[in-house]
Design an enzyme around this catalytic site. Structure first.
Site, short mmCIF file in Angstrom:
data_model
loop_
_atom_site.label_atom_id
_atom_site.label_comp_id
_atom_site.label_asym_id
_atom_site.label_seq_id
_atom_site.Cartn_x
_atom_site.Cartn_y
_atom_site.Cartn_z
N GLU A 47 39.24 -3.22 1.90
CA GLU A 47 39.91 -3.76 0.69
C GLU A 47 41.02 -3.12 0.46
O GLU A 47 41.27 -1.94 0.21
CB GLU A 47 38.90 -3.61 -0.56
CG GLU A 47 37.68 -4.23 -0.41
CD GLU A 47 36.50 -3.78 -1.31
OE1 GLU A 47 36.96 -3.31 -2.36
OE2 GLU A 47 35.39 -3.72 -0.93
N ASP A 58 41.09 0.34 -13.91
CA ASP A 58 40.94 1.67 -12.97
C ASP A 58 41.20 2.81 -13.59
O ASP A 58 41.77 3.10 -14.69
CB ASP A 58 42.11 1.42 -11.86
CG ASP A 58 41.93 0.28 -10.92
OD1 ASP A 58 40.90 0.61 -10.33
OD2 ASP A 58 42.38 -0.55 -10.94
N TYR A 173 29.59 -8.06 -5.38
CA TYR A 173 30.23 -6.57 -5.71
C TYR A 173 29.33 -6.20 -6.67
O TYR A 173 29.56 -6.26 -7.96
CB TYR A 173 31.60 -6.62 -5.85
CG TYR A 173 32.36 -5.36 -5.74
CD1 TYR A 173 32.04 -4.11 -6.26
CD2 TYR A 173 33.69 -5.35 -5.14
CE1 TYR A 173 32.78 -2.97 -6.26
CE2 TYR A 173 34.48 -4.15 -5.23
CZ TYR A 173 33.87 -3.18 -5.66
OH TYR A 173 34.95 -1.79 -5.72
#
Lengths: 257, 394
Positions: A47, A58, A173
């Site tokens: 990725e 993040d 995911y």
């Protein structure tokens, strides 16, 4: 069938390892060399993150890599230029991952076309709403042979997971916890119950667990419940070291065996 | 349903929506499903109205500014949000959201703040309700706004420095969103402006709409008409403007004027004039107009006023701009500072520098005489004294 579908169709009992890293970090032109080294070292798919100024999902490690990459001059345009020879060097599946705004500015259709041109197999854009994908963008993803990957968290309802399974065509995911990236995975009874619950749903798509996978132990625990696992922040941290390129094979080896 | 209000999918035209990663989806979905139902309940309405009256001090006066009116040859009315408890309109929203958070069973409140006004308003309602409060504030703003940091701490809030990116409001918002991702169950995020994923822009606008609801009544008493000819307000994210415009959106006779910060000049490279410099894009969970590079990286804005220093505007504003329902003007630092001093000298009111941007727009308008003009005086200038002193060399 793109490379992602082929990988999962042929994997058998193997635990699939995916590595995330930020394009343009640590150096503007490091992207392709890192990808090539990762494949040789044994990563099963990649990725590649394209950086954004405001990466709200993040933690500090990937935030920092994004800031550096942007300072280095990384843009989507540059990334596609760098990846124009991708398929001469890398044969494993490659996904691009990032936030929706750079994609909107580049143009969704043009983005999908560019992905297809360079041989990218899938896309993960966590802040692209599911209904917008469904209503507006699905045909252009499909025409270009791209898998659009959706995230599932411990709070995602069963009905929504079913819907995601229906819309997905690569893998799902699964986030180990509701968290920003870079936290360590601690598999409590609750996490195990959550992983088992997903396993018991018998989804049609393979499941790959990400967030908090940093070493052999967490990789094994995650892949007891899923087809594969993704290592992100721990690898991006390694890229901050001066001799990162020499250390990549060892990093992958200690995860896999 | 007004074409200027949010539709059932959470959009204003093509703006708005909820561009959030899956980690935030359940939180946002919970709000989407419950906010209207909760805020329309009688127990909510009663407590909200009672707190606005007895705690905030509403209704805020609509003041006829005689000397200002003479100067501009129009009837200028100031909606005195500066007289609210904590000194600005921000408290209208935090009262609403804390009552909502309570009813959702949340135990912990987070907020972002730029100049500290929304942080103080959030810390205030958390003290009022005995809820844990964490405020994210850019490291640079913490240095610039020490008195507001002290007020938040005194009220028991924890102030956490946002040290990523440019270390200002945009980054404080990112940190608050990250906190919410990591604390998805017990925490409510009180966003301070009409920005963020649906339902925030609509929810915050509804809580701020008390500004125009009162204005209508007060105008009727003072002028015999519920509507003005013009309504003016400054726009950073745009919450006081959203409140000032709310009950006039479907009155075509009312000209709505929103005033952005042009900083050192619209094209100086140091500006926050989003509608001039921005393009359509996604920031902090909604599609709107965003100041950004060709590659979609968000650009750091500048204004002398910390409350207007934001690289986007709320999605409703983007829509009002696109449809032409409201006019978006911009005012430089210098123009705003002069307007702030002018109000002080003519009326004895020191406005927040944010509100001074709206006042400065009066200089640029031509009146025939007799028009009724309402300016939202969104906050008081106490927090800006240092800035005024430095600027004018007092």
């Amino acid at each position: 069938m793109n490379r992602i579908n082929e990988l999962f169709a042929s994997n058998g009992d193997r635990r699939i390892l995916s590595i995330y890293f930020t394009a343009g970090y640590p150096a503007l032109d490091s992207t392709l060399a890192i990808a090539e080294t990762l494949e040789k070292a044994g990563a099963d798919f990649l990725e590649i993150g394209f950086p954004y100024s405001d990466p709200v999902a993040d933690g500090p490690v990937i935030q920092h890599s994004s800031e550096v990459a942007l300072r280095n001059g990384m843009t989507l345009q540059r990334l596609f230029e760098q990846l124009s020879n991708l398929r001469k060097h890398v044969s494993i599946p490659v996904l691009l991952m990032g936030y929706v705004n750079p994609v909107l500015q580049y143009g969704v259709e043009r983005f999908c076309q560019s992905c297809s041109d360079v041989g990218v197999d899938g896309v993960i854009v966590p802040d692209l709403p599911m209904y917008e994908y469904e209503e507006l963008y699905r045909p252009v993803f499909e025409t270009n042979g791209l898998s659009n990957i959706f995230l599932v968290t411990p709070q995602t309802s069963e009905a929504r997971i079913r819907k995601i399974d229906e819309l997905s065509n690569g893998f799902i995911y699964l986030l180990s916890s509701s968290a920003t990236t870079g936290k360590n995975l601690s598999v409590s009874e609750r996490t195990e119950a959550y992983f088992s619950r997903i396993q018991a749903m018998q989804l049609k798509n393979p499941v790959v667990i990400g967030f908090g996978i940093s070493d052999r132990g967490t990789f094994l625990r995650a892949t007891d419940y899923a087809d594969g696992a993704i290592v992100g922040s721990a690898f991006v941290k390694l890229l901050g070291e001066a001799d990162y390129m020499e250390r990549i094979p060892e990093f992958i080896r200690q995860l896999k065996d | 349903m007004s074409e200027y209000q949010v539709n059932d999918k959470g959009y204003y035209g093509n703006f708005g929506g909820a561009y959030v990663p899956e980690m935030l989806y359940p939180n946002v979905e919970e709000l989407q499903q419950q906010y209207l139902q909760i805020i329309q309940r009688s127990d909510f309405r009663e407590e909200f109205d009672q707190l606005l009256r007895d705690y905030v001090g509403r209704p805020s006066p609509l003041y006829f500014a005689k000397r200002l009116s003479e100067r501009y040859n129009a009837n200028i009315f100031l909606k005195r949000e500066d007289l609210n408890h904590t000194g600005a309109h921000k408290i209208n929203n935090t009262i609403g959201q804390i009552l909502l958070a309570e009813r959702l069973g949340k135990k912990r409140i987070i907020a972002e703040t730029g100049a500290g006004q929304h942080g103080v308003a959030t810390a205030t309602v958390c003290a009022l309700k005995g809820l844990q409060c964490v405020v994210y504030m850019g490291a640079i703003d913490i240095e610039r706004q020490a008195p507001n940091v002290a007020r938040m701490k005194m009220m028991g809030a924890e102030v956490i420095a946002a040290t990523s990116g440019s270390r200002t409001l945009k980054d404080a918002t990112n940190e608050a969103l990250r906190d919410w991702i990591n604390n998805p169950v017990d925490t409510h995020y009180i966003i301070g402006s009409v920005v963020g994923p649906h339902p925030y822009p609509d929810m915050v606008a509804r809580f701020q709409s008390v500004i125009s609801a009162e204005t209508r009544k007060q105008l009727l008493e003072k002028t015999g008409r519920e509507t003005p000819d013009y309504a003016l307000a400054c726009v950073g994210g745009g919450s006081n403007a959203a409140g000032m415009f709310y009950h006039f959106l479907d009155e075509p006779s009312v000209s709505l004027v929103a005033v952005e910060a042009a900083g050192k000049g619209v094209h100086s490279g140091e500006s926050a004039a989003t509608t001039v410099l921005g393009r359509e894009g996604v920031l902090h969970g909604s599609r709107s107009i965003v100041m950004q590079t060709d590659d979609g990286q968000v650009v750091e804005p500048y204004s002398i006023s910390a409350g207007l220093d934001y690289p986007g505007i709320g999605p409703q504003h983007a829509w009002l701009h696109k449809t032409g329902r409201a006019t978006y003007a911009c005012i430089t630092d210098d123009e705003a500072m002069r307007a702030g001093l002018l109000l002080t000298r003519l009326e004895g009111i020191i406005p927040a520098i944010e509100s001074a941007h709206a006042l400065a727009q009066l200089e640029k308008m031509v009146f025939k005489g007799g028009e009724n003009v309402v300016v939202c005086l969104s906050g008081r200038g106490d927090k800006d004294l240092d800035n005024y002193m430095k600027y004018f060399g007092f």
